[in-house]
Scaffold this active site. Structure first.
Site, short mmCIF file in Angstrom:
data_model
loop_
_atom_site.label_atom_id
_atom_site.label_comp_id
_atom_site.label_asym_id
_atom_site.label_seq_id
_atom_site.Cartn_x
_atom_site.Cartn_y
_atom_site.Cartn_z
N GLU A 249 -0.43 -7.18 5.71
CA GLU A 249 -0.84 -6.66 4.39
C GLU A 249 -1.21 -7.88 3.58
OE1 GLU A 249 -0.95 -3.51 3.68
OE2 GLU A 249 0.27 -2.58 5.23
N CYS A 284 -0.43 -6.60 -5.37
CA CYS A 284 -1.50 -6.70 -4.37
C CYS A 284 -2.62 -5.71 -4.68
CB CYS A 284 -0.96 -6.49 -2.97
SG CYS A 284 -0.05 -4.95 -2.77
#
Ligand code: NAP
Ligand code: MG
Length: 485
Positions: A249, A284
């Site tokens: 990720e 993020c």
């Protein structure tokens, strides 16, 4: 502020060890205050943890997934009893607001409950019968796996990787981030006490030593990594030597597209404020570029600047603060560099908000919320992931142009589309190259733990959240019984 001092020791084979070498952890909101110390593990510690994990593995796989889930989620009791103190530690090592820290920890408890509830998925098999015989598709745990955690939401992101890994029947080695190891290590220590020795090991230390060992050790079968695209690239190369399975990720540079049909009002401005400035922009899938239809651009700019102007920056433990400092010097210098570059290239740089009374801006890594407009698509602030409290605003004329601008990125984590006409927004969403697309929403919590999450392009490989994350932690096996040959 500092009567408390925490420590993050190593946890190997169910026991705590202090390393010979330690590093101090400082409060990002108050440089003079060391809030704890972290043990610096060595590669010998990784070897010991791998051996413990290998010893524990077979017995761990024989425990029913149902029981594994109960054992994993048991730590929630400890977290609940210590919620206020753990939230405080997280503020003091990470910089986020107390409300954000509490929200992260409550979300992390939910992650454990969710994966603990997936016992049936662990054992689920698919049987396909046809005139050739029977094909059974089943899944097996991978073995000893590693989990490498970033600093921005260390507990939540750590749990998102290790909960499915443990549920799947793997034994895990976790490396917290040097920039926020304290609360996570304390929680994992308690979790490890609820599990058989060796099933969960925590090895604080640097990325170059412990991180690298977790990626290259031949007995570790899989790496789960959440962090920057830059480190992700290094890990992919280093993992090649032992052909490790990796789930990554990575970074994002999410666009919010405000279509002509959107309602431009205070609600929209506040939603995008949340998306861009929550946790000082260090999320993020935070909003990192805003594209507004040119007929709505001026109205949006006014509404947005007015909303951002009301923000108050200060220490995360202060009541009046709506935004804390950024986490570390590298991030502080990088974000300030992007702001300076925008200014010198002729963009309009609006430094907004104000300080919470009594805040000394020089005491920590404080940056006021900043809106940049009058920039082009090629500007560094638009092309790069800023990961801080500064956001560029751009305009577009046609839907095709907006889609092309949003897709003009090496990243592909998330995007959002804003419109009164949901059908139209869905049409645009399907043309965006990102793992998630949000409709009339783009802030923390938008992606639920059961909703597959991950990146297109250089934002990652594989998927987190949901049953998909459990499958990432298992090997698919085909059992073939043919009767036709
Ligand atoms: P980072 O610098 O990439 O570090 C992440 C972790 O990797 C840290 O524990 C770090 O250790 C370790 N590491 C560093 N070098 C390594 C190496 N050579 N081998 C193995 N491990 C190594 O990321 P960060 O600054 O902590 O986090 C911010 C970034 O993460 C942003 O780009 C953000 O977008 C991304 N992120 C992505 C997601 C997502 O779900 N897609 C979620 C959150 C954050 P140290 O202790 O030495 O730093
Ligand atoms: Mg950017």
């Amino acid at each position: 502020m500092m009567e408390e001092f925490w420590s993050a020791p190593l946890w190997i084979d169910g026991k705590s060890h202090d390393a010979e070498q330690k590093t101090l952890i400082y409060d990002p909101g108050n440089h003079n205050s060391a809030v704890g110390e972290m043990s610096m593990g060595t590669t010998a510690d990784v070897d010991r943890a791998v051996q413990a994990a290998e010893r524990a593995w077979t017995a761990w796989t024989l425990i029913s997934p149902q029981r594994r889930g109960e054992m994993i989620a048991q730590v929630n009791q400890y977290i609940e009893q210590n919620l206020d103190r753990l939230s405080r530690i997280l503020v003091l090592e990470n910089g986020k607001l107390l409300s954000e820290a509490k929200g992260e920890i409550l979300g992390s408890m939910q992650v454990l409950r969710y994966y603990a509830s997936l016992a049936d998925e662990v054992n689920r098999e698919k049987k396909i019968e046809d005139n050739r015989g029977t094909l059974i598709l089943t899944r097996q745990p991978v073995g000893v796996v590693s989990v490498i955690v970033p600093w921005n939401s260390p507990i939540y992101l750590g749990f998102l990787m290790l909960a499915p890994a443990l549920m799947a029947g793997n034994c895990v080695l976790v490396k917290p981030s040097t920039f926020a190891p304290l609360a996570l290590t304390e929680i994992l220590a308690e979790m490890s006490k609820c599990l058989p020795d060796g099933v969960l090991n925590v090895i604080p230390g640097s990325g170059s030593t412990i991180g690298n060992a977790l990626v290259t050790h031949p007995a570790i079968r899989k790496v789960s990594f959440t962090g920057s695209t830059e480190v992700g690239r290094t890990i992919l190369k280093d993992a090649a030597g032992t052909v490790k399975n990796v789930t990554m990720e990575l970074g994002g540079n999410d666009a919010a597209i405000i279509l002509e049909s959107a309602d431009v009002d205070e609600h929209l401005a506040n939603e995008l404020l949340q998306g861009a400035f929550c946790t000082a922009g260090q999320i993020c899938y935070g909003v990192k570029r805003i594209y507004v239809h040119r007929s709505r651009y001026n109205a949006f700019l006014d509404a947005f600047m007015s909303a951002v102007g009301k923000m108050r920056v200060g220490h995360g433990l202060l009541e009046g603060a709506s935004m804390g400092p950024v986490n570390n010097k590298q991030q502080f210098d990088f974000v300030n560099g992007l702001i300076a570059e925008s200014r010198s290239s002729g963009a309009r740089v609006e430094v907004l908000g104000n300080w919470v009374e009594g805040t000394d801006p020089n005491a920590g890594y404080y940056i006021l919320p900043t809106v940049v407009h009058g920039v082009g698509q090629e500007a560094a602030i638009v092309q790069q992931e800023q990961f801080g409290p500064v956001i560029p605003l751009l305009s577009f004329s046609t839907e095709e142009e907006a889609i092309a601008l949003a897709n003009d990125s090496d990243f592909g984590l998330g995007n959002s589309v804003w419109s009164k006409d949901v059908g139209h927004a869905l049409h645009v969403a399907r043309k965006l190259q990102s793992g998630s697309v949000f409709i009339n929403l783009h802030r923390l919590g938008a992606s639920g733990v059961d909703m597959p999450f991950g990146g297109f392009k250089q934002s990652g490989t594989g998927r987190g959240h949901g049953i998909e994350a459990l499958h990432e932690q298992m090997e698919l096996q085909s059992i073939i019984h043919r009767t036709d040959m």
